[in-house]
Write a protein that holds these residues in place. Structure first.
Motif, PDB file in Angstrom:
ATOM      1  N   THR A 291      -2.433  14.321  -5.535  1.00  0.00           N
ATOM      2  CA  THR A 291      -2.669  13.691  -4.134  1.00  0.00           C
ATOM      3  C   THR A 291      -1.811  12.502  -3.749  1.00  0.00           C
ATOM      4  O   THR A 291      -1.508  11.677  -4.743  1.00  0.00           O
ATOM      5  N   SER A 292      -1.446  12.476  -2.478  1.00  0.00           N
ATOM      6  CA  SER A 292      -0.691  11.760  -1.809  1.00  0.00           C
ATOM      7  C   SER A 292      -1.406  10.411  -1.682  1.00  0.00           C
ATOM      8  O   SER A 292      -2.333  10.702  -0.921  1.00  0.00           O
ATOM      9  N   SER A 293      -0.992   9.169  -2.077  1.00  0.00           N
ATOM     10  CA  SER A 293      -1.805   8.108  -1.700  1.00  0.00           C
ATOM     11  C   SER A 293      -1.407   7.510  -0.426  1.00  0.00           C
ATOM     12  O   SER A 293      -0.262   7.626   0.094  1.00  0.00           O
ATOM     13  N   ASN A 294      -2.519   7.376   0.412  1.00  0.00           N
ATOM     14  CA  ASN A 294      -2.292   6.595   1.763  1.00  0.00           C
ATOM     15  C   ASN A 294      -1.727   5.246   1.859  1.00  0.00           C
ATOM     16  O   ASN A 294      -1.539   4.632   2.816  1.00  0.00           O
ATOM     17  N   LEU A 295      -1.686   4.552   0.560  1.00  0.00           N
ATOM     18  CA  LEU A 295      -1.222   3.305   0.451  1.00  0.00           C
ATOM     19  C   LEU A 295       0.292   3.175   0.853  1.00  0.00           C
ATOM     20  O   LEU A 295       0.925   2.189   0.915  1.00  0.00           O
ATOM     21  N   THR A 296       1.176   4.160   0.566  1.00  0.00           N
ATOM     22  CA  THR A 296       2.521   4.319   0.730  1.00  0.00           C
ATOM     23  C   THR A 296       2.906   5.077   1.886  1.00  0.00           C
ATOM     24  O   THR A 296       2.348   6.030   2.284  1.00  0.00           O
ATOM     25  N   LYS A 297       4.322   4.973   2.486  1.00  0.00           N
ATOM     26  CA  LYS A 297       4.596   5.589   3.643  1.00  0.00           C
ATOM     27  C   LYS A 297       6.266   5.492   3.062  1.00  0.00           C
ATOM     28  O   LYS A 297       6.866   4.507   3.158  1.00  0.00           O
ATOM     29  N   PRO A 298       6.901   6.774   2.914  1.00  0.00           N
ATOM     30  CA  PRO A 298       8.305   6.659   2.527  1.00  0.00           C
ATOM     31  C   PRO A 298       9.322   6.102   3.656  1.00  0.00           C
ATOM     32  O   PRO A 298       8.886   5.737   4.731  1.00  0.00           O
ATOM     33  N   ASP A 299      10.007   5.208   3.039  1.00  0.00           N
ATOM     34  CA  ASP A 299      11.096   4.359   3.665  1.00  0.00           C
ATOM     35  C   ASP A 299      10.404   3.023   4.543  1.00  0.00           C
ATOM     36  O   ASP A 299      11.135   2.427   5.291  1.00  0.00           O
ATOM     37  N   TRP A 300       8.979   2.784   4.392  1.00  0.00           N
ATOM     38  CA  TRP A 300       8.500   1.780   4.745  1.00  0.00           C
ATOM     39  C   TRP A 300       7.840   0.881   3.934  1.00  0.00           C
ATOM     40  O   TRP A 300       8.098  -0.159   3.486  1.00  0.00           O
ATOM     41  N   ILE A 301       6.911   1.421   3.119  1.00  0.00           N
ATOM     42  CA  ILE A 301       6.082   0.792   2.078  1.00  0.00           C
ATOM     43  C   ILE A 301       6.030   1.903   0.860  1.00  0.00           C
ATOM     44  O   ILE A 301       5.306   2.936   1.062  1.00  0.00           O
ATOM     45  N   GLU A 302       6.687   1.353  -0.445  1.00  0.00           N
ATOM     46  CA  GLU A 302       6.865   2.332  -1.343  1.00  0.00           C
ATOM     47  C   GLU A 302       6.208   1.538  -2.823  1.00  0.00           C
ATOM     48  O   GLU A 302       6.295   0.400  -2.925  1.00  0.00           O
ATOM     49  N   ALA A 303       5.942   2.346  -3.610  1.00  0.00           N
ATOM     50  CA  ALA A 303       5.482   1.570  -4.819  1.00  0.00           C
ATOM     51  C   ALA A 303       6.615   1.719  -5.666  1.00  0.00           C
ATOM     52  O   ALA A 303       7.565   2.466  -5.742  1.00  0.00           O
ATOM     53  N   ARG A 304       6.670   0.387  -6.188  1.00  0.00           N
ATOM     54  CA  ARG A 304       7.867   0.292  -7.502  1.00  0.00           C
ATOM     55  C   ARG A 304       7.298   0.397  -8.883  1.00  0.00           C
ATOM     56  O   ARG A 304       8.129   0.231  -9.882  1.00  0.00           O
ATOM     57  N   GLY A 305       6.085   0.278  -9.076  1.00  0.00           N
ATOM     58  CA  GLY A 305       5.489   0.427 -10.231  1.00  0.00           C
ATOM     59  C   GLY A 305       3.988   0.523 -10.418  1.00  0.00           C
ATOM     60  O   GLY A 305       3.337   0.084  -9.595  1.00  0.00           O
ATOM     61  N   VAL A 306       3.151   1.222 -11.404  1.00  0.00           N
ATOM     62  CA  VAL A 306       1.922   1.376 -11.488  1.00  0.00           C
ATOM     63  C   VAL A 306       1.561   1.192 -12.768  1.00  0.00           C
ATOM     64  O   VAL A 306       2.269   1.765 -13.655  1.00  0.00           O
ATOM     65  N   SER A 307       0.643   0.339 -13.313  1.00  0.00           N
ATOM     66  CA  SER A 307       0.373  -0.074 -14.630  1.00  0.00           C
ATOM     67  C   SER A 307      -1.253  -0.086 -14.863  1.00  0.00           C
ATOM     68  O   SER A 307      -1.814  -1.156 -14.304  1.00  0.00           O
TER      69      SER A 307
END
Length: 346
Positions: A291-307
């Motif tokens: 499933t793709s998260s709605n928290l991110t949007k390519p080239d605008w808001i991207e995840a750099r890590g999940v822990s």
């Protein structure tokens, strides 16, 4: 930043893409597999004042938490007056509210992993790369070996896995039995020649994932996910997609470049995959469906890590390229809501 709402139990997505600008984000919902209603939990959290000088010009590569209180950020700090760039590792012991530097070495930090009081950091220098290890929570470091490891994971103080950089885009899957002093080439899964290991993550000594990827191009990258149940002796292909290949609704997509992978240690069927120029992806069935998260949007808001320190508790590092900010956020309810705990501009 406004609080973000998420429901992540099950994988049927009903929310729309992220909308808005600045520090406002749309509510994202996921339908639960156990109930028909949508969660409507709210949580108000105001980030603390920043440690301005410490985070000035700090560009994080990623982050890792080993408990709800102890975590690490690593990346580069550039001194604009001297032009020098250093690789820095920061540590928090209060859940990310305050940070202090525990290692400043080389020109960049290639990778980091931690296991209880043990910490392994691969440092890029001008000529090569070096692997440093601490056995006392980062108070002291010793040189373990000279290795250019772009990703690492240890299942014990002795046993570890890594991806070693090679010539060009060629990488190798590596393994150590002595805490990182020596490394041997591990048996890779059967894969097309265009795939190279990118990131490896084990939930325990026997069960682990390996992500491979092709040469990136035009915002796309071929990807494959393998799973091992026998300590890496053999690997089974879970999902695969090539560049320009049409992917299914819940399979891995060719869009985006692999950034990292995180399996929830206590629940190895739960995992996250984040991408540059792509979304944050989530699976609850060992990678069969995503499933793709709605928290991110390519080239605008991207995840750099999940822990994720547990299936319900975890942290996420986001880069807001629109506002020029990094944000560290946490969840205590399995991702249904995320609250910002730290932010800084770049």
């Amino acid at each position: 930043m406004s609080n973000r709402k998420l429901v992540l139990v099950g994988i049927t997505i009903t929310g729309s893409v992220l909308t808005g600008c600045g520090n406002s984000f749309a509510t994202a919902h996921f339908v639960t597999s156990s109930s028909s209603h949508l969660f409507d939990e709210t949580s108000v959290h105001t980030p603390i004042a920043l440690q301005t000088e410490l985070f000035k010009h700090f560009m994080p590569e990623s982050m890792m938490f080993i408990s709800s209180s102890v975590g690490y950020l690593w990346g580069e700090i550039q001194n604009f007056s001297s032009g020098e760039v250093s690789g820095d590792v920061l540590k928090s012991v209060d859940g990310g509210r305050t940070w202090h530097v525990i290692l400043k070495k080389g020109t960049a930090i290639e990778s980091l992993t931690a296991l209880r009081s043990n910490l392994w950091v691969d440092v890029q220098t001008n000529q090569s790369a070096e692997l440093y290890r601490s056995t006392n929570d980062g108070r002291n470091f010793i040189l373990a070996s000279k290795q250019n490891l772009t990703d690492m994971d240890f299942t014990s103080v002795h046993d570890g896995w890594a991806v070693r950089a090679g010539d060009g885009l060629h990488t190798q899957l590596m393994q150590t039995r002595n805490g990182g002093r020596t490394w041997i080439s591990a048996i890779p899964p059967h894969a097309p020649m265009w795939l190279n290991p990118v990131t490896v993550d084990f939930s325990n000594r026997m069960n682990g994932y390996l992500v491979g990827a092709s040469e990136p191009g035009t915002g796309q990258q071929g990807k494959a996910l393998w799973y091992s149940t026998n300590g890496g002796r053999t690997w089974s292909l879970v999902s695969e997609v090539n560049i320009n290949e049409r992917s299914g609704r819940y399979t891995l997509g060719a869009g985006g470049y692999v950034g990292g992978f995180e399996v929830v240690p206590s629940h190895p069927s739960f995992a996250y995959l984040w991408e540059s120029r792509g979304p944050l992806l989530y699976t609850s069935d060992s990678g069969k469906r995503w499933t793709s998260s709605n928290l991110t949007k390519p080239d605008w808001i991207e995840a750099r890590g999940v822990s994720m320190v547990y299936v319900t508790r975890g942290f996420m590092l986001l880069q807001d390229m629109g506002d020029g900010e990094f944000l560290l956020e946490r969840t205590s309810n399995g991702g249904r809501t995320w609250s910002p705990i730290y932010r800084w501009s770049y």
